[in-house]
Structures are given as C-alpha cells and as structure tokens.
Design a protein around this motif. Structure first.
Motif, PDB file in Angstrom:
ATOM      1  N   GLN A  33       4.035  -7.109   9.567  1.00 26.07           N
ATOM      2  CA  GLN A  33       2.555  -6.654   9.490  1.00 26.07           C
ATOM      3  C   GLN A  33       1.770  -7.327  10.722  1.00 26.07           C
ATOM      4  OE1 GLN A  33       0.576  -7.510   6.058  1.00 26.07           O
ATOM      5  NE2 GLN A  33       1.351  -5.676   5.072  1.00 26.07           N
ATOM      6  N   GLY A  34       2.953  -8.034  11.635  1.00 23.85           N
ATOM      7  CA  GLY A  34       2.285  -8.726  12.802  1.00 23.85           C
ATOM      8  C   GLY A  34       1.236  -9.931  12.475  1.00 23.85           C
ATOM      9  N   ARG A  35       1.565 -10.406  11.234  1.00 20.40           N
ATOM     10  CA  ARG A  35       0.532 -11.748  10.790  1.00 20.40           C
ATOM     11  C   ARG A  35       1.482 -13.005  10.767  1.00 20.40           C
ATOM     12  NH1 ARG A  35      -0.738 -11.691   5.549  1.00 20.40           N
ATOM     13  NH2 ARG A  35       0.562  -9.899   4.673  1.00 20.40           N
ATOM     14  N   ILE A  77       4.493  -2.154  -5.248  1.00 20.90           N
ATOM     15  CA  ILE A  77       4.222  -0.839  -4.679  1.00 20.90           C
ATOM     16  C   ILE A  77       5.330  -0.286  -4.527  1.00 20.90           C
ATOM     17  CG2 ILE A  77       3.299   0.117  -2.587  1.00 20.90           C
ATOM     18  CD1 ILE A  77       1.202  -2.177  -2.623  1.00 20.90           C
ATOM     19  N   PRO A  78       5.511   1.137  -4.705  1.00 26.09           N
ATOM     20  CA  PRO A  78       4.505   1.848  -5.221  1.00 26.09           C
ATOM     21  C   PRO A  78       4.177   1.853  -6.675  1.00 26.09           C
ATOM     22  CG  PRO A  78       6.472   3.282  -4.924  1.00 26.09           C
ATOM     23  CD  PRO A  78       6.842   1.784  -4.533  1.00 26.09           C
ATOM     24  N   ARG A 102       7.914  -2.175  -0.587  1.00 24.25           N
ATOM     25  CA  ARG A 102       6.238  -2.331  -0.745  1.00 24.25           C
ATOM     26  C   ARG A 102       5.320  -2.245   0.399  1.00 24.25           C
ATOM     27  NH1 ARG A 102       3.303  -7.270  -0.327  1.00 24.25           N
ATOM     28  NH2 ARG A 102       4.902  -9.083   0.338  1.00 24.25           N
ATOM     29  N   LEU A 103       6.019  -2.343   1.458  1.00 24.54           N
ATOM     30  CA  LEU A 103       5.301  -2.057   2.922  1.00 24.54           C
ATOM     31  C   LEU A 103       5.111  -0.954   3.376  1.00 24.54           C
ATOM     32  CD1 LEU A 103       5.908  -5.491   4.992  1.00 24.54           C
ATOM     33  CD2 LEU A 103       3.973  -5.010   3.607  1.00 24.54           C
ATOM     34  N   SER A 104       6.267  -0.074   2.845  1.00 27.55           N
ATOM     35  CA  SER A 104       6.178   1.229   3.668  1.00 27.55           C
ATOM     36  C   SER A 104       5.622   2.232   2.615  1.00 27.55           C
ATOM     37  CB  SER A 104       7.714   1.383   3.868  1.00 27.55           C
ATOM     38  OG  SER A 104       8.748   1.378   2.554  1.00 27.55           O
ATOM     39  N   MET A 105       5.289   2.129   1.645  1.00 27.69           N
ATOM     40  CA  MET A 105       4.367   3.186   1.207  1.00 27.69           C
ATOM     41  C   MET A 105       3.302   2.726   0.409  1.00 27.69           C
ATOM     42  SD  MET A 105       7.342   4.014  -1.758  1.00 27.69           S
ATOM     43  CE  MET A 105       8.599   3.720  -0.462  1.00 27.69           C
ATOM     44  N   GLY A 106       2.440   3.624  -0.063  1.00 29.22           N
ATOM     45  CA  GLY A 106       1.329   3.366  -0.838  1.00 29.22           C
ATOM     46  C   GLY A 106       1.480   3.606  -2.520  1.00 29.22           C
ATOM     47  N   ARG A 107       0.574   3.234  -3.164  1.00 26.73           N
ATOM     48  CA  ARG A 107       0.778   3.193  -4.569  1.00 26.73           C
ATOM     49  C   ARG A 107       0.537   4.514  -5.113  1.00 26.73           C
ATOM     50  NH1 ARG A 107      -3.599   0.448  -5.484  1.00 26.73           N
ATOM     51  NH2 ARG A 107      -2.818  -1.629  -5.103  1.00 26.73           N
ATOM     52  N   MET A 108       1.305   5.016  -6.299  1.00 27.84           N
ATOM     53  CA  MET A 108       1.304   6.073  -6.719  1.00 27.84           C
ATOM     54  C   MET A 108       0.195   6.229  -7.891  1.00 27.84           C
ATOM     55  SD  MET A 108       5.031   7.735  -7.552  1.00 27.84           S
ATOM     56  CE  MET A 108       6.051   7.849  -6.233  1.00 27.84           C
ATOM     57  N   ARG A 109      -0.380   7.135  -8.355  1.00 33.24           N
ATOM     58  CA  ARG A 109      -1.276   6.959  -9.597  1.00 33.24           C
ATOM     59  C   ARG A 109      -0.400   7.250 -10.653  1.00 33.24           C
ATOM     60  NH1 ARG A 109      -4.711  11.278  -7.729  1.00 33.24           N
ATOM     61  NH2 ARG A 109      -3.267  12.583  -8.840  1.00 33.24           N
TER      62      ARG A 109
END
Lengths: 366, 319
Positions: free
Chosen positions: B39-41, B209-210, B285-292
């Motif tokens: 993530q560049g940190r 995540i997701p 976990r970095l390449s997507m968002g969470r599902m409902r």
C-alpha cells in the motif's frame, strides 16, 4: 414474574463514538436481525457555541474563527462571511482576488471529495483503494501547503479580497501538480465505476428517491445524485463562476454509488476549472490594502461548499462585532435525509450510507 | 520415548505449542509488513504481533457487568486449547507425523470449527448487541463454508484411499505419503476443483477480507471481540495465530507436501507457509472489499459448494 418472551428486535447504539464515523453522531437503531426497523437521529455532541462566540468577536476575528468551524470545508465559511460583509459594505472585490477565491475553493473541493470517496473504500473494507485515494489526495494537500502554507486551513480570504497572492512560481507549481493529479483522479473514477467490490456494496444502497430528496431539501452531491440539478455555482454564480466551465453532473441512481461518482466527476471538473482560472488570472491588486468599513446592515451570502449550498446571514450594527451571524450548512438538510436512506437498510451498510452524505458534524452543531 | 511424552511434546513444543505460536505470530507480522509495503506504507516491525501480545499480557481484563464471567473468560481458553491440539494433528512432510492416538482428519475438521464456535459463545456471553450481531454473522458464515470444506477434504481422502487400493483414508500421514510417491495433488488436474474450494474456504475460516464479516471493524466494531481486553484478548490473538498455522499447514498437507526430509523439509515447509500467507491472505485481503453477510452466504452456496461437489464426483469417476 419475569418475561421470557424473546425480543425479536433490539436497539443498537451507533455512535456517538464509533470507529466508522469520523465525527460524533448518534443513531439509535432498532434492528431485526440485520435489518434496520427505525432510526433515531440525535445531535448535539460537539456543540461549542460558535454562533454566540461570533457576536463577541470583530468581523476580522470572525474570519479566523469561522475558518475553524470545520476542517474539510474550512475555506467556504470565511468566503461566505466575507461575501456577506462585502454585500453590506458594497465593497468591490478586485477581479484577481475573485479568481484566487475560486482557486482556493476548488482546490479544497478536490481534496474534500477525494477524502470522502477514500473513506468509502475504507468502510467497504477495501484498504488498498483507501490508501491509494489518500495518496492521490496528498497531491492536493501538497498543493495547498505549497501555495497557502497550510494543509487544511488555507487562510486565503480577507474582507475585500484575498490574503495570499500567487506568483509565477506558485502558478507553475500548481499547473504541474494538476497535471499529476488529473490522470490519478480519472483512474480513481474508473476504479469506482468498475470495481466489483465497490459496486457490490454501494449500488442500490441508501436510496433517497427524487421526491424524498426534494422533500428533505437536500443539497450538494446528495441532491445531484438524486436527479436534482442544483449547484450554487451555476444557479447563482458568484465570484467569476459565470466565466468558468462549471459542469454540474447529475445522476438518478439515488444511491451511495451515485453520490460517490458525482463527487469524483466534480473533482475532475474542479481540476479543469483550476486550469482555466490559471489561464485567465488577470493582473491587479488582491485586496484594497486595509480593512474595509462595514456599515450597519444585513445580508445573505451563498457559496457551494464541497458538501453543498452554504448560506451565511450577517447582521451588523455600529459595533465592530456583528449583531448576529448565522449559517446553514449543507449537512443540516442532508443529515435529516438519512432517516429515508437508512429505512430497511442492513446494519452492515449504516456506516457506508452515513458516509455517503459526507456529514460534517462540527459545521452542523458548531 | 513413550508415546504420551511425544504427544505432549508435539502439543506444547513442536510442531504445536510454542513453535506454532512463534510461527503464527511471525506470519502475522510478515502479513502486516508486506500489506503495508503493497500500500506504499512503511508498516510495523515484523515483531509487532509479539509486542502486542506482551502488551496485552500486562493489561487488565475487564469483564462487562452483565456478562457471564466463567463463559466470557473460558471461551478464549477453549479456543486456544483446541488450536494447540489441532496443530499437533497436522503432519509436516518428512518432518513430523502425529500419533494416530491423537486423532485423524475428521477430528481435525471438528477442531477447526471450534474457534468459530468459541467466538460465537464469546460474543453472546459479552451481552453486547454488537457481539450478538457478530454471533449471528459467524453462525451464518460457518453454515455456508462448512459443507464445501468437508466435501473438498472428502475428495482428497477418496483420491488417496482409492489410489492406495482401498476406498477412503482419513489419515493425513497416508495422504502425505501417497502424494510423496505419486506427486502433489496441486499438479493433478482431477484435484483442482477441490483445491479451488479449499482456497475459497481459507479466507472465510481465517476471518480475513472479503469474509471478515463477523468481526468487521467498520460495521460491528470487531463484533464478538468488542468487549475483550487484556490477557483474554491476547488469548484470542494466540488462537488466531495458531489457527493460521493449522489452516495453512493443512492446505500444504492436503495439496502440496514437499518431498524433502529433515532440515530441508523444515525450510521448505516454512517457505511454503510464508508464500501461502502472502498469496492467500495478504494479496487477497488487499485486493478486494468486504462482502455483506447475505452476499457471502449466497457466494458460498454457489461456487465453493459446486466446486466441492464436482471434485467428489470427478474423483469417484476417475478412480
């Protein structure tokens, strides 16, 4: 005898301090399983008495005070106050100063919108996109710091003009920063338009129908995402906006995703406006050199803050302190619209929906 | 050495217990560091999970006034113990094979479900409404991923059992031995549906995540863990570190045991763990968002279940 019936619905507190909300808001949500039944909005957690304080300060001091009401729209408050005072005093703002005011406002708009869409990515759990959006925003932050000396409170305005002038070096730097920013913002827009993770969690969520939007009187991107074409910059052009290519994007998706897309296309449009401003920037003074005299009187000024229409009412008398200073911030009507958006929503979407109005609590509760 | 002593050593020292704890925490540290770099940190030091654990150890555990204290404090203990036994149940190719007395693949599958159950109990014992939300989400998710994973493991057991001339084997040692002589299942197209189903189960079981829905920070404020603090929260961190080792090394044992022995077996296994952690956890976990939760439930009843059923069918037909 104890009651052994199992409650079907129960209340959960969202706020006043909640990791997903940046500012203290309090929703008492009655849920049935994961679905929301009723929402109670509560306000007043950060009331600081700024309106009262403003009547104890001179207009000049109020320029500094109002800038500190809120961080993300910090530019729009003193801008609107100055515009109201200038109307009362019939002060002519030099043309160069009007362009510089637009520049300050549009830079803040880009940064504010990118912040909001970044937070949206954070709320759907897409941390990499959040970090990326914040990195893109960092270009705008650097720009503010380089030109105005501050990353948040620009202190750009004064009564009768602006405080900071831009020399050739600043203009060249701003052009290069905009060249760097534009492709990144366009790429972000494409990502938000196509990415499955974002679409999955934002489309069809937090619906505010066109009729409800009119009934609530929502403003800004929230209104424009519900099909209401209203932007103070075109409806009642101030400064030099009538000479600039202001594009008012309107979508009728009425959902969280539409609001995010409106913000991103506005950010792209702001960059275009900034470029035109730099091209058209005339020579001349940036203020009239001293504090203008503001006679007794009253006036209203409107500006388009990043969150929507900001209205300032100023009443002056013979004292240097205003008799009354009152403002209506865009989050005020938008906040109320949350009752509609949260109806029948899922608990998982509360934070996403609340963020979609880009609430500014410190402005609203001052 | 007596069998009991070897088993105790396996549970508390190697490959379970202390070794697995250090390994799990290091993997978590690696995950956080690599995630930050992607993530560049700069990211935290590799030893950050150790620091966190020590810090939690020195803090107080607050028990909510309305919570049932024995259940609230007992839940993390049960979780850690189940994971200690589970680590000792997973053989490492060419390095360690568990005593058959300890249990087989079926016992392991049961033990793998314990952390989820423990989280549910912890969430409801805390009496927090967010804990209750976490409870229902954890239960829904577990129901969704349970069937696919059992079927995927069944496919591996069938393939090995039939390959050895029998019908089915639930001994992981046999499964590894079979792959060492016949080649990894990773390279066997017949086993790919099972592998895919397992790969989808993996983020759900590890709660990343997701599928970190029960503990989603921005939705239910860590859900079941909301009321936990101090050493009790530390125990949950230990449980989750151990679980990462169990699930990752189960994946290695089922699909990709290396044909090395001794020190090279150990090195190879560690490298495999680190690579799997990066590909299977960090990148995912970095390449997507969470599902409902409703989306995740629907998802698991579609793809992973279909894949798992397909794997059992193909394995049976091919044999």
């Amino acid at each position: 005898m104890t009651d052994h019936t199992v409650a079907c619905s129960y209340k959960i507190p969202v706020g006043p301090l909640h990791v997903a909300l940046e500012e203290p808001m309090y929703f008492r949500v009655a849920v049935k399983g994961e679905t929301i039944e009723t929402v109670e909005l509560n306000a007043g957690h950060v009331h600081r008495g700024v309106e009262y304080l403003a009547t104890k300060r001179t207009l000049l001091q109020n320029m500094i005070l109002t800038e500190r009401i809120c961080s993300l729209c910090s530019n729009s408050h003193p801008e609107a106050l100055a515009m109201a005072a200038e109307t009362i005093g019939a002060v002519e703002v030099p043309e160069r100063a009007q362009y510089l005011r637009v520049i300050a406002g549009e830079v803040k708009r880009v940064a504010s919108h990118l912040f909001n869409v970044g937070i949206l990515a954070h709320l759907v759990g897409y941390e990499a996109l959040f970090m990326h959006a914040m990195q893109v925003r960092e270009v705008a932050q650097d720009l503010k710091e380089a030109v105005y000396g501050n990353r948040m409170d620009l202190g750009a305005h004064c009564l009768g003009g602006t405080r900071c002038d831009m020399d050739d070096e600043a203009i060249t730097y701003m052009r290069s920063a905009l060249d760097k920013l534009e492709p990144d913002v366009r790429e972000l827009e494409k990502t938000y338009r196509t990415n499955g993770s974002i679409l999955r969690r934002t489309r069809g969520i937090g619906i505010l129908s066109h009729a409800d939007a009119i009934a609530c009187g929502v403003v800004g991107p929230v209104a424009r995402a519900s099909g209401i074409q209203y932007d103070v910059r075109t409806a009642a052009p101030y400064h030099v906006y009538d000479r600039l290519p202001v594009n008012v994007p309107v979508l009728d998706g009425c959902d969280v995703w539409s609001r995010a897309m409106i913000r991103l296309s506005e950010a792209v449009n702001s960059i275009e406006i900034l470029r035109v401003c730099l091209d058209q920037l005339p020579e001349g003074p940036i203020n009239d050199g001293g504090d203008p005299y503001i006679p007794p009187g009253q006036a209203i000024a409107r500006t388009e803050a990043p969150r929507g229409e900001l209205v300032y009412y100023l009443k002056t008398n013979d004292n240097p302190e205003p008799e009354r200073l009152k403002w209506r911030v865009p989050s005020y009507p938008n906040w109320d619209a949350l009752t509609f958006m949260l109806k029948e929503a899922k608990v998982a979407d509360i934070a996403i929906i609340v963020n979609s109005i880009d609430p500014c609590i410190s402005c609203t509760e001052r | 050495m007596s069998t009991q002593l070897t088993t105790l050593l396996a549970v508390f020292l190697f490959p379970g217990g202390l070794f697995a704890l250090v390994l799990g925490l290091s993997l978590k540290g690696l995950d956080r560091r690599v995630a930050a770099r992607l993530q560049g940190r700069i990211g935290p030091p590799l030893a950050q999970p150790f620091f966190d654990l020590v810090k939690l150890g020195f803090k107080r555990t607050m028990v909510p006034a309305t919570a049932s204290q024995p259940v609230f404090l007992g839940a993390p203990l049960v979780g850690v113990v189940s994971m200690l036994v589970a680590v000792a149940l997973v053989p490492v190719s060419g390095l360690y094979s568990p005593d058959p007395m300890l249990g087989n693949l079926i016992v392991l599958l049961y033990l793998l479900m314990v952390p989820a159950i423990v989280l549910m109990i912890a969430g409801s014992a805390s009496t927090s409404p967010y804990g209750a939300l976490g409870f229902s989400r954890e239960m829904t998710l577990m129901l969704a991923y349970e069937a696919p994973i059992v079927l995927a493991v069944l496919a591996v057991a069938l393939r090995t059992g039939m390959g050895q001339g029998g019908v089915i084997t639930f001994s992981l040692t046999d499964i590894i031995a079979y792959q060492r002589s016949h080649g990894m299942f990773l390279l066997d197209p017949v086993m790919w549906p099972a592998l895919a189903a397992f790969a989808l189960f993996f983020p759900a079981n590890l709660g990343i995540i997701p599928f970190d829905i029960p503990e989603a920070e921005t939705e239910v404020l860590e859900g079941p863990l909301l009321e936990y603090s101090g050493p009790a929260l530390g125990l949950f961190k230990v449980m989750s570190a151990l679980k990462a080792v169990v699930v990752l090394s189960l994946g290695i044992a089922l699909f990709m045991p290396l044909p090395f022995d001794g020190i090279w077996g150990l090195v190879g296994w560690l490298v495999q763990l680190a690579v799997l952690m990066e590909i299977g956890v960090t990148v995912v976990r970095l390449s997507m968002g969470r599902m409902r939760i409703d989306q995740a439930f629907g998802f698991f009843l579609k793809w992973p279940l279909l894949l798992a059923i397909a794997s059992v069918v193909t394995v049976t037909i091919v044999a």
